[in-house]
Design an enzyme around this catalytic site. Structure first.
Site, PDB file in Angstrom:
ATOM      1  N   ASP A 173       1.447  -1.007  -0.020  1.00 45.77           N
ATOM      2  CA  ASP A 173      -0.074   0.446  -0.150  1.00 45.77           C
ATOM      3  C   ASP A 173       0.885   0.936   0.170  1.00 45.77           C
ATOM      4  O   ASP A 173       2.352   0.846   0.566  1.00 45.77           O
ATOM      5  CB  ASP A 173      -1.491  -0.046   1.575  1.00 45.77           C
ATOM      6  CG  ASP A 173      -1.893   0.759   1.221  1.00 45.77           C
ATOM      7  OD1 ASP A 173      -2.996   1.049   0.410  1.00 45.77           O
ATOM      8  OD2 ASP A 173      -1.887   2.037   1.654  1.00 45.77           O
ATOM      9  N   ASN A 181      -2.594  13.086  -4.580  1.00 48.88           N
ATOM     10  CA  ASN A 181      -4.167  13.529  -5.736  1.00 48.88           C
ATOM     11  C   ASN A 181      -4.479  14.464  -5.116  1.00 48.88           C
ATOM     12  O   ASN A 181      -4.573  15.555  -5.805  1.00 48.88           O
ATOM     13  CB  ASN A 181      -5.113  12.094  -5.665  1.00 48.88           C
ATOM     14  CG  ASN A 181      -4.672  11.060  -5.952  1.00 48.88           C
ATOM     15  OD1 ASN A 181      -4.012  11.176  -7.136  1.00 48.88           O
ATOM     16  ND2 ASN A 181      -5.395   9.811  -5.722  1.00 48.88           N
ATOM     17  N   ASP A 190      -2.492   9.461 -11.376  1.00 45.80           N
ATOM     18  CA  ASP A 190      -2.046   8.153 -11.524  1.00 45.80           C
ATOM     19  C   ASP A 190      -0.981   7.809 -12.633  1.00 45.80           C
ATOM     20  O   ASP A 190      -0.416   6.654 -12.865  1.00 45.80           O
ATOM     21  CB  ASP A 190      -3.304   8.595 -13.278  1.00 45.80           C
ATOM     22  CG  ASP A 190      -4.289   7.931 -13.484  1.00 45.80           C
ATOM     23  OD1 ASP A 190      -5.126   7.571 -11.805  1.00 45.80           O
ATOM     24  OD2 ASP A 190      -5.420   9.185 -13.590  1.00 45.80           O
ATOM     25  N   GLU A 216      -4.710   2.374  -4.433  1.00 46.43           N
ATOM     26  CA  GLU A 216      -2.978   2.293  -3.826  1.00 46.43           C
ATOM     27  C   GLU A 216      -2.570   0.777  -3.607  1.00 46.43           C
ATOM     28  O   GLU A 216      -1.589   0.959  -3.158  1.00 46.43           O
ATOM     29  CB  GLU A 216      -2.828   3.857  -3.108  1.00 46.43           C
ATOM     30  CG  GLU A 216      -2.847   3.726  -2.639  1.00 46.43           C
ATOM     31  CD  GLU A 216      -4.580   4.937  -1.966  1.00 46.43           C
ATOM     32  OE1 GLU A 216      -4.814   5.029  -0.722  1.00 46.43           O
ATOM     33  OE2 GLU A 216      -5.483   4.548  -2.648  1.00 46.43           O
TER      34      GLU A 216
END
Length: 306
Positions: A173, A181, A190, A216
């Site tokens: 993770d 983001n 992305d 993620e």
């Protein structure tokens, strides 16, 4: 009669493939092939008739022969038509996929010949493969998606059980990914996801499988890997990500770290769901320990997850 023959000839010559009549023998010895043969195989009709230059069987893949014979024989036994799909190698070495439809016809002397058509279905096959690929891949990272990863995990687990070998699952993770983001936008996020996917893919063995489970979260299946080797692999992946700033897609980079949870069969679970749960729990343990670290599932998780 001549008019009918001419009509038949026109019809056959305009097929997107070829019509044939052949012996039912190991070479599929052609007795007649229509003009479409040249477009389809690269050979002129007379090259294939009586195996003059090449036999039709020599254009097929060796591995397919047995299956094709079995399917044709099964249809002949029931006095039915057969439909086949297989690959052919053309005269220039290129490969195409064909669909064949035919049936057995008994000759006056009691022998059986086959008559039918062979059509080029390469475009359809390419599309089928692309759709299949789409169904198993995560569109952003091109890694396996959750569904395909679950299938791989079951498959590898079955193998580990049968040969009584260990198998490790890493649950990865990204740390503070939401910040990337929120600060730089989803396009940048992305870009980071794609970059780390490539990094992870380039850092594991060819027998290992990586998939994106969502967001993620990534899962890595490591066949034939015990506790210590899994810990070393996870640690190496963690260091590689921490050492390499990730591109945001606009020329800038951002540092990022990962938290990794490890579970190993049979120590931490006997089933795919038990192993995933144990690895996931270990990953949260890594987060609690301050992130950017590797944590091992607890042995008591095994009892807990059975």
């Amino acid at each position: 009669m001549r008019k009918r023959e001419r009509q038949l000839q026109v019809l056959m010559d305009n097929l997107p493939g070829m019509a044939y009549r052949c012996r039912y023998d190991p070479h599929w010895t052609m007795l007649f092939v229509s003009q479409g043969c040249a477009r389809l195989t690269g050979y002129e009709p007379e090259d294939l008739i009586n195996n003059r230059v090449a036999s039709y069987a020599s254009l097929m893949d060796d591995g397919d022969s047995e299956r094709i014979v079995a399917e044709v024989q099964a249809a002949l036994d029931k006095d039915e038509s057969f439909s086949l799909e297989y690959a052919l190698t053309r005269q220039d070495g290129s490969r195409i996929w064909v669909w064949e439809r035919g049936r057995g016809v008994e000759e006056e002397d009691g022998s059986v010949v086959l008559e039918g058509i062979v059509l080029d279905i390469s475009d359809r096959k390419t599309l089928e493969n692309e759709l299949e690929e789409l169904a198993t891949r995560d569109p952003l990272t091109e890694l396996f998606n959750r569904r395909e990863m679950s299938r791989v995990l079951e498959e590898e687990l079955e193998r580990a059980r049968r040969y009584q070998r260990p198998m490790a699952v890493l649950w990865v993770d990204f740390d503070h990914f939401k910040d990337v983001n929120d600060t730089f936008g989803h396009a940048a996020g992305d870009s980071v996801l794609r970059s780390i996917s490539r990094l992870l893919l380039g850092s594991v063995r060819s027998v290992d499988t990586i998939g994106r489970f969502g967001g993620e979260e990534f899962v890595i299946v490591l066949p034939e890997m015990d506790l210590e080797e899994a810990r070393e692999t996870a640690e190496r992946l963690r260091r590689r990500v921490a050492d390499e700033p990730q591109p945001l897609g606009n020329g800038q980079t951002v540092p990022l770290t990962i938290s990794v949870g490890i579970a190993v069969y049979p120590d931490h679970g006997q089933t795919a769901s038990a192993l995933c749960a144990a690895a996931d729990t270990a990953m949260y343990l890594a987060k609690e320990r301050g992130r950017n670290c590797v944590a091992m599932a607890h042995l008591h998780d095994r009892v807990h997850n059975q």
